[in-house]
Scaffold this motif. Structure first.
Motif, PDB file in Angstrom:
ATOM      1  N   VAL A  14       0.841  -1.198   0.000  1.00 45.82           N
ATOM      2  CA  VAL A  14       0.000   0.000   0.000  1.00 45.82           C
ATOM      3  C   VAL A  14       0.870   1.240   0.000  1.00 45.82           C
ATOM      4  CG1 VAL A  14      -1.781   1.266   1.259  1.00 45.82           C
ATOM      5  CG2 VAL A  14      -1.797  -1.220   1.292  1.00 45.82           C
ATOM      6  N   SER A  15       0.518   2.207  -0.830  1.00 47.21           N
ATOM      7  CA  SER A  15       1.238   3.483  -0.875  1.00 47.21           C
ATOM      8  C   SER A  15       0.243   4.629  -0.764  1.00 47.21           C
ATOM      9  CB  SER A  15       1.984   3.644  -2.200  1.00 47.21           C
ATOM     10  OG  SER A  15       2.916   2.630  -2.385  1.00 47.21           O
ATOM     11  N   ILE A  16       0.656   5.650  -0.038  1.00 50.42           N
ATOM     12  CA  ILE A  16      -0.088   6.912  -0.006  1.00 50.42           C
ATOM     13  C   ILE A  16       0.819   7.902  -0.727  1.00 50.42           C
ATOM     14  CG2 ILE A  16      -1.074   8.720   1.416  1.00 50.42           C
ATOM     15  CD1 ILE A  16      -1.449   6.667   3.626  1.00 50.42           C
ATOM     16  N   ARG A  17       0.384   8.338  -1.886  1.00 51.71           N
ATOM     17  CA  ARG A  17       1.231   9.186  -2.731  1.00 51.71           C
ATOM     18  C   ARG A  17       0.715  10.611  -2.748  1.00 51.71           C
ATOM     19  NH1 ARG A  17       3.478   5.728  -7.529  1.00 51.71           N
ATOM     20  NH2 ARG A  17       4.630   7.654  -7.632  1.00 51.71           N
ATOM     21  N   PRO A  18       1.578  11.584  -2.539  1.00 52.13           N
ATOM     22  CA  PRO A  18       1.143  12.977  -2.602  1.00 52.13           C
ATOM     23  C   PRO A  18       0.609  13.311  -4.000  1.00 52.13           C
ATOM     24  CG  PRO A  18       3.356  12.811  -1.701  1.00 52.13           C
ATOM     25  CD  PRO A  18       2.994  11.462  -2.217  1.00 52.13           C
ATOM     26  N   ALA A  19      -0.497  14.050  -4.038  1.00 52.14           N
ATOM     27  CA  ALA A  19      -1.090  14.445  -5.317  1.00 52.14           C
ATOM     28  C   ALA A  19      -0.699  15.876  -5.682  1.00 52.14           C
ATOM     29  CB  ALA A  19      -2.614  14.330  -5.241  1.00 52.14           C
ATOM     30  N   ARG A  20       0.097  16.508  -4.855  1.00 49.86           N
ATOM     31  CA  ARG A  20       0.505  17.887  -5.097  1.00 49.86           C
ATOM     32  C   ARG A  20       1.185  17.999  -6.454  1.00 49.86           C
ATOM     33  NH1 ARG A  20       4.874  21.256  -1.729  1.00 49.86           N
ATOM     34  NH2 ARG A  20       6.134  19.542  -2.498  1.00 49.86           N
ATOM     35  N   CYS A  21       0.760  18.985  -7.223  1.00 48.75           N
ATOM     36  CA  CYS A  21       1.309  19.162  -8.566  1.00 48.75           C
ATOM     37  C   CYS A  21       1.313  20.646  -8.918  1.00 48.75           C
ATOM     38  CB  CYS A  21       0.516  18.354  -9.583  1.00 48.75           C
ATOM     39  SG  CYS A  21      -1.239  18.735  -9.600  1.00 48.75           S
ATOM     40  N   PHE A  22       1.929  20.948 -10.042  1.00 49.76           N
ATOM     41  CA  PHE A  22       2.043  22.329 -10.503  1.00 49.76           C
ATOM     42  C   PHE A  22       1.299  22.462 -11.823  1.00 49.76           C
ATOM     43  CE2 PHE A  22       4.270  25.716 -12.815  1.00 49.76           C
ATOM     44  CZ  PHE A  22       4.131  26.744 -11.894  1.00 49.76           C
ATOM     45  N   ASP A  23       0.374  23.386 -11.895  1.00 48.96           N
ATOM     46  CA  ASP A  23      -0.375  23.644 -13.119  1.00 48.96           C
ATOM     47  C   ASP A  23       0.396  24.665 -13.954  1.00 48.96           C
ATOM     48  OD1 ASP A  23      -2.108  24.441 -15.126  1.00 48.96           O
ATOM     49  OD2 ASP A  23      -3.855  24.548 -13.814  1.00 48.96           O
ATOM     50  N   PRO A  24       0.908  24.255 -15.132  1.00 48.87           N
ATOM     51  CA  PRO A  24       1.725  25.184 -15.923  1.00 48.87           C
ATOM     52  C   PRO A  24       0.927  26.354 -16.515  1.00 48.87           C
ATOM     53  CG  PRO A  24       1.380  23.135 -17.104  1.00 48.87           C
ATOM     54  CD  PRO A  24       0.798  22.954 -15.746  1.00 48.87           C
ATOM     55  N   ILE A  25      -0.384  26.195 -16.643  1.00 49.43           N
ATOM     56  CA  ILE A  25      -1.193  27.278 -17.218  1.00 49.43           C
ATOM     57  C   ILE A  25      -1.461  28.360 -16.170  1.00 49.43           C
ATOM     58  CG2 ILE A  25      -3.418  27.865 -18.251  1.00 49.43           C
ATOM     59  CD1 ILE A  25      -3.327  25.002 -19.489  1.00 49.43           C
ATOM     60  N   SER A  26      -1.983  27.958 -15.025  1.00 50.65           N
ATOM     61  CA  SER A  26      -2.270  28.944 -13.983  1.00 50.65           C
ATOM     62  C   SER A  26      -1.023  29.284 -13.171  1.00 50.65           C
ATOM     63  CB  SER A  26      -3.356  28.416 -13.036  1.00 50.65           C
ATOM     64  OG  SER A  26      -2.849  27.346 -12.262  1.00 50.65           O
ATOM     65  N   ARG A  27       0.033  28.489 -13.329  1.00 47.92           N
ATOM     66  CA  ARG A  27       1.300  28.663 -12.611  1.00 47.92           C
ATOM     67  C   ARG A  27       1.076  28.600 -11.105  1.00 47.92           C
ATOM     68  NH1 ARG A  27       4.949  28.423 -15.910  1.00 47.92           N
ATOM     69  NH2 ARG A  27       6.669  29.849 -15.663  1.00 47.92           N
ATOM     70  N   GLN A  28       0.185  27.708 -10.714  1.00 45.24           N
ATOM     71  CA  GLN A  28      -0.132  27.564  -9.298  1.00 45.24           C
ATOM     72  C   GLN A  28      -0.015  26.099  -8.887  1.00 45.24           C
ATOM     73  OE1 GLN A  28      -3.195  29.618  -7.543  1.00 45.24           O
ATOM     74  NE2 GLN A  28      -2.602  31.532  -8.487  1.00 45.24           N
ATOM     75  N   GLU A  29       0.260  25.939  -7.616  1.00 44.57           N
ATOM     76  CA  GLU A  29       0.318  24.594  -7.048  1.00 44.57           C
ATOM     77  C   GLU A  29      -1.113  24.101  -6.827  1.00 44.57           C
ATOM     78  OE1 GLU A  29       1.642  23.669  -2.826  1.00 44.57           O
ATOM     79  OE2 GLU A  29       3.492  23.514  -4.010  1.00 44.57           O
ATOM     80  N   TRP A  59      -5.115  13.212   4.503  1.00 44.91           N
ATOM     81  CA  TRP A  59      -4.286  12.227   5.194  1.00 44.91           C
ATOM     82  C   TRP A  59      -5.081  11.322   6.146  1.00 44.91           C
ATOM     83  CZ3 TRP A  59       0.339  10.460   4.102  1.00 44.91           C
ATOM     84  CH2 TRP A  59       1.003   9.692   5.056  1.00 44.91           C
ATOM     85  N   PRO A  60      -5.917  11.855   7.048  1.00 42.24           N
ATOM     86  CA  PRO A  60      -6.659  10.967   7.955  1.00 42.24           C
ATOM     87  C   PRO A  60      -7.592  10.003   7.208  1.00 42.24           C
ATOM     88  CG  PRO A  60      -6.772  13.238   8.733  1.00 42.24           C
ATOM     89  CD  PRO A  60      -6.164  13.266   7.357  1.00 42.24           C
ATOM     90  N   GLU A  61      -8.234  10.493   6.148  1.00 45.43           N
ATOM     91  CA  GLU A  61      -9.095   9.632   5.326  1.00 45.43           C
ATOM     92  C   GLU A  61      -8.288   8.511   4.682  1.00 45.43           C
ATOM     93  OE1 GLU A  61     -12.476  11.343   2.629  1.00 45.43           O
ATOM     94  OE2 GLU A  61     -10.746  12.706   2.620  1.00 45.43           O
ATOM     95  N   ALA A  62      -7.121   8.855   4.155  1.00 46.44           N
ATOM     96  CA  ALA A  62      -6.268   7.873   3.490  1.00 46.44           C
ATOM     97  C   ALA A  62      -5.847   6.777   4.466  1.00 46.44           C
ATOM     98  CB  ALA A  62      -5.046   8.541   2.876  1.00 46.44           C
ATOM     99  N   LEU A  63      -5.463   7.180   5.671  1.00 47.16           N
ATOM    100  CA  LEU A  63      -5.073   6.189   6.679  1.00 47.16           C
ATOM    101  C   LEU A  63      -6.237   5.260   7.022  1.00 47.16           C
ATOM    102  CD1 LEU A  63      -2.883   8.344   9.090  1.00 47.16           C
ATOM    103  CD2 LEU A  63      -2.115   6.675   7.385  1.00 47.16           C
ATOM    104  N   GLY A  64      -7.413   5.832   7.147  1.00 47.88           N
ATOM    105  CA  GLY A  64      -8.595   5.014   7.429  1.00 47.88           C
ATOM    106  C   GLY A  64      -8.899   4.038   6.306  1.00 47.88           C
TER     107      GLY A  64
END
Length: 129
Positions: free
Chosen positions: A60-75, A102-107
């Motif tokens: 099981v892996s919990i992977r961060p979904a954080r990404c960078f949008d190149p159009i809006s230039r925002q995280e 995070w708490p939902e993912a752990l559950g």
């Protein structure tokens, strides 16, 4: 090549209870090429090395979904996570369709504890995360 779990100990007289700083575990791809290693807490050389073949339990892996949008230039998706389950070799995997805090993912991942990968895949298909 099969991944194996190597048990190493730096002191044959020390108790091998969980949390003991006289023994440790390492995942390796090639057990023949694995070095004996040193105790990560005190640097003493290992005097015992024993390989264990991993069973096809669910990984099981919990992977961060954080990404960078190149159009809006925002995280985007900061503090949100994808959940992934896979077999030990990684040749078969499922990834969640939604993002979790995070708490939902752990559950959610708690339901896969101790399951073989085929059993975990059946649970995954039923839940459709």
């Amino acid at each position: 090549m099969k991944t194996v779990l190597i048990y190493s100990a730096a002191d044959a007289e020390a108790p091998t209870s969980p949390g003991s700083q006289h023994h440790w575990y390492t995942l390796v791809q090639d057990p023949a090429a694995a070095e004996t290693g040193h105790n990560p807490w005190d640097g003493r050389a290992a005097i015992l090395k024993k390989p264990y073949e991993l069973q096809d339990d669910c990984r099981v892996s919990i992977r961060p979904a954080r990404c960078f949008d190149p159009i809006s230039r925002q995280e985007q998706h900061k503090n949100l996570y994808l959940i992934e389950i896979a077999n030990q070799g990684g040749s078969s995997a499922f990834c969640s369709r939604r993002l979790y805090r995070w708490p939902e993912a752990l559950g959610f991942i708690a339901q896969f504890e101790g399951l073989s990968f085929p059993a975990a895949a059946r649970v995954w298909r039923a839940k459709k995360p």
